[in-house]
Design a protein around this motif. Structure first.
Motif, PDB file in Angstrom:
ATOM      1  N   CYS A 186      43.662  19.437 -45.651  1.00  0.00           N
ATOM      2  CA  CYS A 186      45.129  19.406 -45.610  1.00  0.00           C
ATOM      3  C   CYS A 186      45.642  19.630 -44.185  1.00  0.00           C
ATOM      4  O   CYS A 186      45.139  20.494 -43.462  1.00  0.00           O
ATOM      5  CB  CYS A 186      45.672  20.491 -46.538  1.00  0.00           C
ATOM      6  SG  CYS A 186      47.461  20.696 -46.496  1.00  0.00           S
ATOM      7  N   ILE A 187      46.665  18.848 -43.799  1.00  0.00           N
ATOM      8  CA  ILE A 187      47.273  19.019 -42.476  1.00  0.00           C
ATOM      9  C   ILE A 187      48.639  19.714 -42.564  1.00  0.00           C
ATOM     10  O   ILE A 187      49.335  19.856 -41.571  1.00  0.00           O
ATOM     11  CB  ILE A 187      47.429  17.669 -41.745  1.00  0.00           C
ATOM     12  CG1 ILE A 187      48.293  16.702 -42.549  1.00  0.00           C
ATOM     13  CG2 ILE A 187      46.050  17.075 -41.449  1.00  0.00           C
ATOM     14  CD1 ILE A 187      48.635  15.415 -41.797  1.00  0.00           C
ATOM     15  N   GLY A 188      49.024  20.107 -43.789  1.00  0.00           N
ATOM     16  CA  GLY A 188      50.235  20.895 -43.949  1.00  0.00           C
ATOM     17  C   GLY A 188      51.535  20.134 -43.808  1.00  0.00           C
ATOM     18  O   GLY A 188      52.553  20.716 -43.411  1.00  0.00           O
ATOM     19  N   CYS A 189      51.531  18.843 -44.154  1.00  0.00           N
ATOM     20  CA  CYS A 189      52.746  18.031 -43.980  1.00  0.00           C
ATOM     21  C   CYS A 189      53.813  18.326 -45.037  1.00  0.00           C
ATOM     22  O   CYS A 189      54.990  18.059 -44.827  1.00  0.00           O
ATOM     23  CB  CYS A 189      52.395  16.545 -43.996  1.00  0.00           C
ATOM     24  SG  CYS A 189      51.883  15.904 -45.616  1.00  0.00           S
ATOM     25  N   GLY A 190      53.398  18.831 -46.203  1.00  0.00           N
ATOM     26  CA  GLY A 190      54.349  19.189 -47.252  1.00  0.00           C
ATOM     27  C   GLY A 190      54.814  18.041 -48.134  1.00  0.00           C
ATOM     28  O   GLY A 190      55.650  18.245 -49.023  1.00  0.00           O
ATOM     29  N   SER A 191      54.288  16.841 -47.916  1.00  0.00           N
ATOM     30  CA  SER A 191      54.749  15.679 -48.694  1.00  0.00           C
ATOM     31  C   SER A 191      54.491  15.841 -50.189  1.00  0.00           C
ATOM     32  O   SER A 191      55.314  15.427 -51.012  1.00  0.00           O
ATOM     33  CB  SER A 191      54.041  14.416 -48.203  1.00  0.00           C
ATOM     34  OG  SER A 191      54.360  14.157 -46.861  1.00  0.00           O
ATOM     35  N   CYS A 192      53.361  16.442 -50.530  1.00  0.00           N
ATOM     36  CA  CYS A 192      53.031  16.588 -51.951  1.00  0.00           C
ATOM     37  C   CYS A 192      54.063  17.446 -52.677  1.00  0.00           C
ATOM     38  O   CYS A 192      54.475  17.129 -53.796  1.00  0.00           O
ATOM     39  CB  CYS A 192      51.631  17.163 -52.119  1.00  0.00           C
ATOM     40  SG  CYS A 192      51.337  18.670 -51.164  1.00  0.00           S
ATOM     41  N   ALA A 252      52.648  23.853 -43.378  1.00  0.00           N
ATOM     42  CA  ALA A 252      52.445  24.668 -44.579  1.00  0.00           C
ATOM     43  C   ALA A 252      51.346  23.998 -45.410  1.00  0.00           C
ATOM     44  O   ALA A 252      51.534  22.892 -45.907  1.00  0.00           O
ATOM     45  CB  ALA A 252      53.746  24.784 -45.370  1.00  0.00           C
ATOM     46  N   HIS A 265      52.332  26.424 -51.091  1.00  0.00           N
ATOM     47  CA  HIS A 265      51.907  26.193 -49.714  1.00  0.00           C
ATOM     48  C   HIS A 265      52.057  27.477 -48.912  1.00  0.00           C
ATOM     49  O   HIS A 265      52.928  28.294 -49.202  1.00  0.00           O
ATOM     50  CB  HIS A 265      52.772  25.110 -49.043  1.00  0.00           C
ATOM     51  CG  HIS A 265      52.492  23.730 -49.512  1.00  0.00           C
ATOM     52  ND1 HIS A 265      52.872  23.263 -50.746  1.00  0.00           N
ATOM     53  CD2 HIS A 265      51.864  22.687 -48.905  1.00  0.00           C
ATOM     54  CE1 HIS A 265      52.493  22.008 -50.874  1.00  0.00           C
ATOM     55  NE2 HIS A 265      51.880  21.629 -49.776  1.00  0.00           N
ATOM     56  N   VAL A 293      42.640  15.150 -50.005  1.00  0.00           N
ATOM     57  CA  VAL A 293      42.765  16.495 -50.565  1.00  0.00           C
ATOM     58  C   VAL A 293      42.671  16.518 -52.085  1.00  0.00           C
ATOM     59  O   VAL A 293      42.174  17.479 -52.670  1.00  0.00           O
ATOM     60  CB  VAL A 293      44.114  17.123 -50.124  1.00  0.00           C
ATOM     61  CG1 VAL A 293      44.335  18.472 -50.782  1.00  0.00           C
ATOM     62  CG2 VAL A 293      44.160  17.249 -48.607  1.00  0.00           C
ATOM     63  N   PHE A 294      43.130  15.450 -52.729  1.00  0.00           N
ATOM     64  CA  PHE A 294      43.312  15.494 -54.187  1.00  0.00           C
ATOM     65  C   PHE A 294      42.301  14.669 -54.966  1.00  0.00           C
ATOM     66  O   PHE A 294      41.718  13.706 -54.459  1.00  0.00           O
ATOM     67  CB  PHE A 294      44.713  14.979 -54.545  1.00  0.00           C
ATOM     68  CG  PHE A 294      45.829  15.820 -53.986  1.00  0.00           C
ATOM     69  CD1 PHE A 294      45.918  17.167 -54.281  1.00  0.00           C
ATOM     70  CD2 PHE A 294      46.789  15.250 -53.163  1.00  0.00           C
ATOM     71  CE1 PHE A 294      46.939  17.938 -53.775  1.00  0.00           C
ATOM     72  CE2 PHE A 294      47.811  16.011 -52.643  1.00  0.00           C
ATOM     73  CZ  PHE A 294      47.896  17.353 -52.958  1.00  0.00           C
ATOM     74  N   VAL A 320      48.499  23.337 -48.367  1.00  0.00           N
ATOM     75  CA  VAL A 320      48.443  23.464 -49.823  1.00  0.00           C
ATOM     76  C   VAL A 320      47.449  24.565 -50.195  1.00  0.00           C
ATOM     77  O   VAL A 320      46.339  24.646 -49.651  1.00  0.00           O
ATOM     78  CB  VAL A 320      48.068  22.113 -50.469  1.00  0.00           C
ATOM     79  CG1 VAL A 320      46.635  21.704 -50.168  1.00  0.00           C
ATOM     80  CG2 VAL A 320      48.318  22.134 -51.971  1.00  0.00           C
ATOM     81  N   CYS A 342      49.741  11.682 -50.151  1.00  0.00           N
ATOM     82  CA  CYS A 342      48.918  12.508 -49.261  1.00  0.00           C
ATOM     83  C   CYS A 342      48.159  11.626 -48.265  1.00  0.00           C
ATOM     84  O   CYS A 342      47.449  10.705 -48.664  1.00  0.00           O
ATOM     85  CB  CYS A 342      47.936  13.346 -50.074  1.00  0.00           C
ATOM     86  SG  CYS A 342      46.904  14.411 -49.032  1.00  0.00           S
ATOM     87  N   PRO A 343      48.293  11.920 -46.965  1.00  0.00           N
ATOM     88  CA  PRO A 343      47.595  11.115 -45.948  1.00  0.00           C
ATOM     89  C   PRO A 343      46.135  11.522 -45.757  1.00  0.00           C
ATOM     90  O   PRO A 343      45.429  10.912 -44.962  1.00  0.00           O
ATOM     91  CB  PRO A 343      48.405  11.411 -44.680  1.00  0.00           C
ATOM     92  CG  PRO A 343      48.884  12.813 -44.868  1.00  0.00           C
ATOM     93  CD  PRO A 343      49.154  12.955 -46.354  1.00  0.00           C
ATOM     94  N   ARG A 344      45.704  12.563 -46.444  1.00  0.00           N
ATOM     95  CA  ARG A 344      44.340  13.059 -46.295  1.00  0.00           C
ATOM     96  C   ARG A 344      43.585  12.958 -47.620  1.00  0.00           C
ATOM     97  O   ARG A 344      44.112  12.431 -48.605  1.00  0.00           O
ATOM     98  CB  ARG A 344      44.364  14.515 -45.798  1.00  0.00           C
ATOM     99  CG  ARG A 344      45.170  14.733 -44.539  1.00  0.00           C
ATOM    100  CD  ARG A 344      44.583  14.045 -43.333  1.00  0.00           C
ATOM    101  NE  ARG A 344      43.282  14.623 -42.999  1.00  0.00           N
ATOM    102  CZ  ARG A 344      42.570  14.261 -41.939  1.00  0.00           C
ATOM    103  NH1 ARG A 344      43.030  13.331 -41.122  1.00  0.00           N
ATOM    104  NH2 ARG A 344      41.415  14.822 -41.697  1.00  0.00           N
TER     105      ARG A 344
END
Ligand code: SF4
Ligand code: SF4
Length: 110
Positions: free
Chosen positions: A88-94, A17, A105, A41-42, A19, A37-39
């Motif tokens: 974003c890889i869609g991990c949903g952690s944020c 999913a 998401h 993005v922010f 962001v 976030c592992p990427r």
């Protein structure tokens, strides 16, 4: 409609999913999403630099969530922004870490 899926190491299928949006009017700039976030993005920016946002806002809530170990200034009202949503890889952690439920998401249509 079908959605883009991936698999875990164990071979279990899941649907990322991605962001889509941050509700900046609700964000308190705590930086938690940035940290998990592992990427790339922010980006944390000053509220005064975002059109339509005022420095006051919900910023009074900040102290309730501030860990004081983030290296971020406690004197300037900040807000999270999307720097590169395409990373974003869609991990949903944020979304899971956000104390103010700011995130939207969506899965990616296949
Ligand atoms: S879903 Fe994961 S990769 Fe995407 S912005 Fe949130 S934490 Fe980063
Ligand atoms: S975790 Fe939520 S409240 Fe904190 S900076 Fe990110 S979007 Fe804003």
């Amino acid at each position: 409609m079908s959605f883009n899926t991936s698999v875990t190491r164990g071979g279990i299928e899941y649907t990322p999913a991605f962001v889509m949006e941050i509700d900046q009017s609700n964000c308190i700039g705590c930086g938690r999403c940035f940290k998990v976030c592992p990427r790339d993005v922010f980006d944390l920016v000053e509220r005064d630099d975002v059109p339509g946002l005022e420095a006051e806002g919900d910023y009074d809530d900040y102290d309730d969530y501030d860990d004081d170990d983030d290296g971020l200034s406690d004197d300037t009202a900040m807000v999270m922004s999307l720097k590169d949503a395409m990373d974003c890889i869609g991990c949903g952690s944020c979304a899971r870490i956000c104390p103010k439920k700011c995130f939207s998401h969506e899965p990616l249509a296949a």
